[in-house]
Design an enzyme around this catalytic site. Structure first.
Site, PDB file in Angstrom:
ATOM      1  CB  ALA A  65      -0.875  -0.014   1.249  1.00 31.92           C
ATOM      2  N   GLY A 105       0.546  -5.200   0.899  1.00 29.45           N
ATOM      3  CA  GLY A 105      -0.606  -5.314   0.000  1.00 29.45           C
ATOM      4  C   GLY A 105      -0.233  -5.921  -1.346  1.00 29.45           C
ATOM      5  CD  GLU A 108      -2.303  -7.958   2.699  1.00 32.54           C
ATOM      6  OE1 GLU A 108      -2.101  -6.759   2.413  1.00 32.54           O
ATOM      7  OE2 GLU A 108      -2.994  -8.319   3.660  1.00 32.54           O
ATOM      8  CD  GLU A 128       1.405  -5.595   5.495  1.00 31.81           C
ATOM      9  OE1 GLU A 128       2.281  -6.436   5.797  1.00 31.81           O
ATOM     10  OE2 GLU A 128       0.727  -5.671   4.446  1.00 31.81           O
TER      11      GLU A 128
HETATM   12  C1  3H9 Z   1       0.486  -2.340   3.308  1.00 32.90           C
HETATM   13  O1  3H9 Z   1       0.756  -2.833   2.266  1.00 32.90           O
HETATM   14  C2  3H9 Z   1      -0.869  -2.471   3.962  1.00 32.90           C
HETATM   15  C3  3H9 Z   1      -1.718  -3.570   3.387  1.00 32.90           C
HETATM   16  O2  3H9 Z   1      -1.557  -4.755   4.105  1.00 32.90           O
HETATM   17  C4  3H9 Z   1      -3.179  -3.291   3.545  1.00 32.90           C
HETATM   18  C5  3H9 Z   1      -3.718  -2.085   2.894  1.00 32.90           C
HETATM   19  C6  3H9 Z   1      -5.205  -1.958   3.093  1.00 32.90           C
HETATM   20  N1  3H9 Z   1       4.542   3.547  -0.007  1.00 32.90           N
HETATM   21  O3  3H9 Z   1      13.231   2.324   0.369  1.00 32.90           O
HETATM   22  P1  3H9 Z   1      13.643   2.919  -0.923  1.00 32.90           P
HETATM   23  C7  3H9 Z   1       9.214   4.970  -1.596  1.00 32.90           C
HETATM   24  S1  3H9 Z   1       1.584  -1.400   4.159  1.00 32.90           S
HETATM   25  C8  3H9 Z   1       4.990   4.749  -0.384  1.00 32.90           C
HETATM   26  O4  3H9 Z   1      14.594   4.057  -0.913  1.00 32.90           O
HETATM   27  P2  3H9 Z   1      14.866   0.423  -1.642  1.00 32.90           P
HETATM   28  C9  3H9 Z   1      10.277   5.427  -0.620  1.00 32.90           C
HETATM   29  O5  3H9 Z   1       9.765   6.349   0.297  1.00 32.90           O
HETATM   30  C10 3H9 Z   1       3.018  -1.328   3.127  1.00 32.90           C
HETATM   31  N2  3H9 Z   1       6.268   4.988  -0.768  1.00 32.90           N
HETATM   32  O6  3H9 Z   1      14.152   1.803  -1.950  1.00 32.90           O
HETATM   33  C11 3H9 Z   1      11.303   6.027  -1.560  1.00 32.90           C
HETATM   34  O7  3H9 Z   1      10.849   7.307  -1.924  1.00 32.90           O
HETATM   35  P3  3H9 Z   1      11.871   8.494  -2.181  1.00 32.90           P
HETATM   36  C12 3H9 Z   1       3.818  -2.553   3.215  1.00 32.90           C
HETATM   37  C13 3H9 Z   1       7.111   3.955  -0.745  1.00 32.90           C
HETATM   38  O8  3H9 Z   1      15.111  -0.203  -2.952  1.00 32.90           O
HETATM   39  C14 3H9 Z   1      11.218   5.140  -2.788  1.00 32.90           C
HETATM   40  O9  3H9 Z   1       9.940   4.498  -2.708  1.00 32.90           O
HETATM   41  N3  3H9 Z   1       5.031  -2.375   2.490  1.00 32.90           N
HETATM   42  C15 3H9 Z   1       6.702   2.682  -0.355  1.00 32.90           C
HETATM   43  O10 3H9 Z   1      15.986   0.641  -0.691  1.00 32.90           O
HETATM   44  C16 3H9 Z   1      12.289   4.080  -2.855  1.00 32.90           C
HETATM   45  O11 3H9 Z   1      12.288   3.349  -1.629  1.00 32.90           O
HETATM   46  C17 3H9 Z   1       6.138  -1.884   3.065  1.00 32.90           C
HETATM   47  O12 3H9 Z   1       6.181  -1.593   4.226  1.00 32.90           O
HETATM   48  C18 3H9 Z   1       5.359   2.483   0.031  1.00 32.90           C
HETATM   49  N4  3H9 Z   1       4.880   1.284   0.397  1.00 32.90           N
HETATM   50  O13 3H9 Z   1      13.808  -0.443  -0.838  1.00 32.90           O
HETATM   51  C19 3H9 Z   1       7.345  -1.736   2.176  1.00 32.90           C
HETATM   52  N5  3H9 Z   1       7.761   1.856  -0.429  1.00 32.90           N
HETATM   53  O14 3H9 Z   1      12.703   8.035  -3.335  1.00 32.90           O
HETATM   54  C20 3H9 Z   1       8.023  -0.418   2.384  1.00 32.90           C
HETATM   55  C21 3H9 Z   1       8.790   2.600  -0.874  1.00 32.90           C
HETATM   56  O15 3H9 Z   1      10.989   9.642  -2.427  1.00 32.90           O
HETATM   57  N6  3H9 Z   1       9.115  -0.229   1.486  1.00 32.90           N
HETATM   58  N7  3H9 Z   1       8.396   3.862  -1.059  1.00 32.90           N
HETATM   59  O16 3H9 Z   1      12.670   8.617  -0.890  1.00 32.90           O
HETATM   60  C22 3H9 Z   1      10.323  -0.801   1.659  1.00 32.90           C
HETATM   61  O17 3H9 Z   1      10.543  -1.589   2.559  1.00 32.90           O
HETATM   62  C23 3H9 Z   1      11.419  -0.428   0.711  1.00 32.90           C
HETATM   63  O18 3H9 Z   1      11.097   0.810   0.151  1.00 32.90           O
HETATM   64  C24 3H9 Z   1      11.651  -1.443  -0.442  1.00 32.90           C
HETATM   65  C25 3H9 Z   1      12.646  -0.838  -1.465  1.00 32.90           C
HETATM   66  C26 3H9 Z   1      12.242  -2.700   0.181  1.00 32.90           C
HETATM   67  C27 3H9 Z   1      10.385  -1.758  -1.158  1.00 32.90           C
END
Ligand code: 3H9
Length: 708
Positions: A65, A105, A108, A128
């Site tokens: 998400a 998500g 999921e 999450e």
């Molecule tokens: C969820 O899914 C809830 C659901 O169960 C239910 C819903 C109803 N959203 O980390 P990076 C941005 S909760 C918005 O530097 P990497 C990040 O801010 C979600 N933005 O890259 C950055 O922006 P900027 C569950 C996001 O390669 C850019 O993308 N998922 C999101 O080192 C690059 O990110 C998570 O918790 C996001 N979800 O790592 C995953 N994700 O360039 C969260 C990333 O402006 N994300 N951004 O600074 C991560 O763990 C890492 O970003 C990931 C990539 C491993 C994906």
């Protein structure tokens, strides 16, 4: 024809290919879920389509998400029209084709699809919990049905990223596609193979794996007990367990409703807000306002560490963990042997505990090459100095490095407080010198404080920031100056804990307050772990240099009694042989009382609240001075440092974020001004703090007074 600009639907020879294209990580931002729903429905109504593929454009499947929309007034999802529900209802099979990340998500949606294929480098997971919530799109209901409640809880409660190969073994991924093969083509071929298979497999229809909870009904309570220590003060990990329990006790649709209720309960909790803040703060910290993003980095293929002491050894281990070969230099063979023996012993402890395999230990050891002369490292691209913390010793090392290292080599120092310019000026190439400060234990703690010398070139700094990331750390930039940013902001905390013990608080009381606040261990137990002699030496040095230095008579007494911490079986606490548990020592309490009576220090009772505030407000005040001097880019960088260098409880966001939650600058200023009256100069409020209080500016919006 595109469904919208974020999701494309293409018909390829009877297969509907649904591509999510929302760079950088295909988060499910507004428009993406709607696009997926429309695409799946379109695939179902188009008679030419036999099966569908769900795939991500760019570097990832779907990272989850869009976290930026959490806590905002999002419209609630329309029940029955949520993507996972529409996938559930699909008459035609859907294959999720995963590369990069399938998280939250995103994963999921893969679970709601009928088949999952992935490249081996892909990672899947439900992280999450790490942002204070629980999977809210069916993950807690589908995953236990696929792999059993125990394995599902392991993933959901830890939030860990599971490599595709492990996911394949667990039965989450149906087929691995060789790395380098065209995933889209492989997915289309897979879709052709399964297009006519009926019934279409749906995880929701399979309850067999849930039987595990019937044969072992205590498994949920066992999990609660298992996480009790590390999940103290938090709700999300327990909600995760409760949701998996619901999967085992309720019909599927009811479980989905329960999951959603708990998700809604958590989305705006204090814990979730703080954890979201920490997530974005750790991304913001990489932005350097004074160094262009596209600054070319210097290539780093070979690295050397000078000094095989505890820090040098830990730094080598950090490199080896991420596959970097590293030369470890000590001119004395004996010191080199000792250093290597320590590294080996550290690895062997991990092997014994089961956190490292023997093969992995050997792979890492093979990457650490012991060398005995500066000549052996001269061709390395980067060298990190980690020798004894004495100025003449450091100067000597930098002179030698200047003599031998190839032109353009990066010369970094792991000093924890010595002015970087002293080392830089010992060379004829100060532009290549910067600080790269690791935190003990260097192979464990994530903070990598990059220190900017007066002449450090932009690419020297940008490459250091990048290097930190490559060895799994979180890099944060700090201005040069006594203690840089992290240690400098932590020092007043250390002073106050000692002073409170002089005034009548006991180490065990202070530690309990901080553990209850969320620290994994208290500050006195931490000091015992590191060894009390280091602080003692530095206090003696300071006292010799500065006639106004405030002495720490109780802390000195403890060391002078030979109580150096865990290594001598006693420090602020007592330790049984071979056991790291700190036990309060009534004998020490008596000696403290004797000493304070002798010194005529008035004794009083402390409330827990006062202890907490004394420790943390002292540091907030110092952090304000740091921002006033432009030694940090932003308050959130200081938070990132506290989270990753000092184990500040993550669910409290960080030092400055926390201070905002308990009344912000106005409250901190009021209290500090009162203590200034009561205790004198050391509590003099920073003018920067006063300005924030007067202008009602939260710490997290505070801008430094001058550029770094
Ligand atoms: C969820 O899914 C809830 C659901 O169960 C239910 C819903 C109803 N959203 O980390 P990076 C941005 S909760 C918005 O530097 P990497 C990040 O801010 C979600 N933005 O890259 C950055 O922006 P900027 C569950 C996001 O390669 C850019 O993308 N998922 C999101 O080192 C690059 O990110 C998570 O918790 C996001 N979800 O790592 C995953 N994700 O360039 C969260 C990333 O402006 N994300 N951004 O600074 C991560 O763990 C890492 O970003 C990931 C990539 C491993 C994906």
């Amino acid at each position: 024809m595109p469904e919208n600009n974020l999701v494309r639907f293409e018909s390829v020879d009877g297969i509907g290919v649904i591509t999510i294209d929302n760079p950088p990580v295909n988060a499910l931002s507004p428009g993406v879920p709607e696009g997926i729903v429309e695409s799946v429905e379109r695939g179902n109504t188009d008679p030419a389509i036999r099966a569908m593929v769900l795939i991500g454009a760019g570097r990832s499947f779907i990272a989850g998400a869009d976290i930026r929309t959490f806590g905002t007034n999002r419209p609630p999802p329309v029940e029955g029209r949520r993507p996972h529900q529409v996938l559930d209802a699909s008459q035609k099979p859907v294959v999720a084709a995963i590369h990069g990340y399938a998280l939250g998500g995103g994963f999921e949606l893969a679970l709601a699809s009928n088949y999952r294929i992935a490249v081996p480098s892909a990672k899947i997971g439900l992280p999450e919990v790490l942002i204070g919530i629980l999977p809210g799109s069916g993950g807690t209901q589908r995953l236990p049905r696929l792999i059993g409640p125990k394995a599902a809880m392991d993933m959901i409660v830890s939030g860990r990223h599971v490599p595709a190969e492990e996911a394949h073994r667990l039965g989450i991924i149906d087929e691995l596609v060789p790395e380098g093969a065209d995933l889209r083509e492989a997915a289309i071929a897979f879709a052709h193979r399964i297009a006519d298979k009926r019934p279409v497999p749906r995880i929701r229809e399979h309850d067999e794996k849930l039987a595990e909870a019937k044969t072992d009904p205590g498994l949920f309570d066992a999990m609660r007990r298992q996480i009790a220590r590390r999940a103290r003060g938090q709700r999300a990990p327990y909600h995760c367990i409760a949701a998996v329990e619901a999967a085992c006790t309720m019909p599927f649709d009811e479980g989905i409703r329960r999951e959603r209720e708990m998700f809604d309960e958590l989305e705006n909790s204090a814990e979730a807000r703080a954890l979201r803040y920490a997530f974005f703060a750790e991304r913001e910290v990489a932005r350097l306002p004074d160094i262009p993003r596209d600054t070319p980095l210097r290539p780093i293929k070979t690295a050397a560490i000078v000094g095989a002491g505890t820090m040098g050894g830990g730094i080598s281990m950090s490199f080896a963990e991420f596959g970097f070969p590293v030369k470890l230099l000590e001119v004395s063979q004996e010191a080199l042997d000792r250093g290597l023996a320590r590294i080996r012993a550290n690895y062997q402890t991990s092997v014994r505990r089961g956190s490292l395999t023997e093969a992995e230990m050997n792979r890492r050891l093979a990457l650490i090459e012991p060398v005995g002369s500066y000549d052996d490292i001269k061709d390395c691209d980067v060298v990190i100095e980690a020798v004894f913390e004495r100025i003449p010793v450091k100067e000597e090392v930098f002179k030698k490095l200047d003599d031998v290292m190839k032109p353009g080599a990066l010369l970094y120092t792991n000093t924890s407080g010595i002015d970087i310019d002293i080392m830089a000026n010992a060379t004829k190439r100060p532009q290549d010198v910067a600080g790269t400060h690791f935190f003990a234990p260097a192979n464990v703690m994530k903070l990598f404080e990059v220190v900017k010398g007066a002449k450090s070139a932009p690419d020297t700094l940008a490459t250091a920031m990048d290097l930190g990331r490559k060895i799994g750390k979180i890099s944060a930039m700090a201005g040069n100056g006594d203690g840089f940013v992290a240690n400098r902001s932590r020092t007043p905390f250390g002073t106050e804990m000692n002073i409170m013990v002089e005034e009548g608080a006991l180490p065990e009381q202070v530690d309990k307050v901080m553990v209850d606040f969320g620290y994994p261990i208290g500050p006195f137990a931490t000091a015992d772990l590191s060894g009390l002699d280091i602080g003692y030496d530095s206090r003696q040095r300071r006292a010799a240099q500065d006639p106004n230095y405030r002495k720490m008579p109780i802390a000195d007494m403890v060391v002078e009694m030979g109580r150096l911490g865990q290594k001598t079986g006693a420090g602020w606490f007592k330790y049984e042989p071979g056991d790291r548990t700190p036990h309060p020592d009534p004998e020490l309490a008596r000696l403290i009382k004797e000493k304070t009576t002798e010194l005529g220090i008035a004794q009083r009772e402390f409330t827990d609240e006062e202890i907490l505030r004394r420790l943390l407000f002292a540091s907030v005040n110092e952090a304000c001075r740091i921002l006033d001097e432009g030694k940090a880019y932003r308050a959130s960088d200081i938070d990132v440092m506290w989270l990753n260098g000092f184990n500040f409880p993550r669910y409290r966001g960080g030092l400055m974020y926390w201070a905002d939650t308990i009344g912000g600058p106005a409250e901190v200023y009021r209290q500090i001004a009162a203590w200034h009256q009561q205790y004198g100069e050391r509590w003099s409020p920073s003018p920067f703090l006063r300005r924030l209080a007067e202008t009602n500016t939260p710490f997290r919006e505070a801008k430094p007074s001058r550029p770094m």
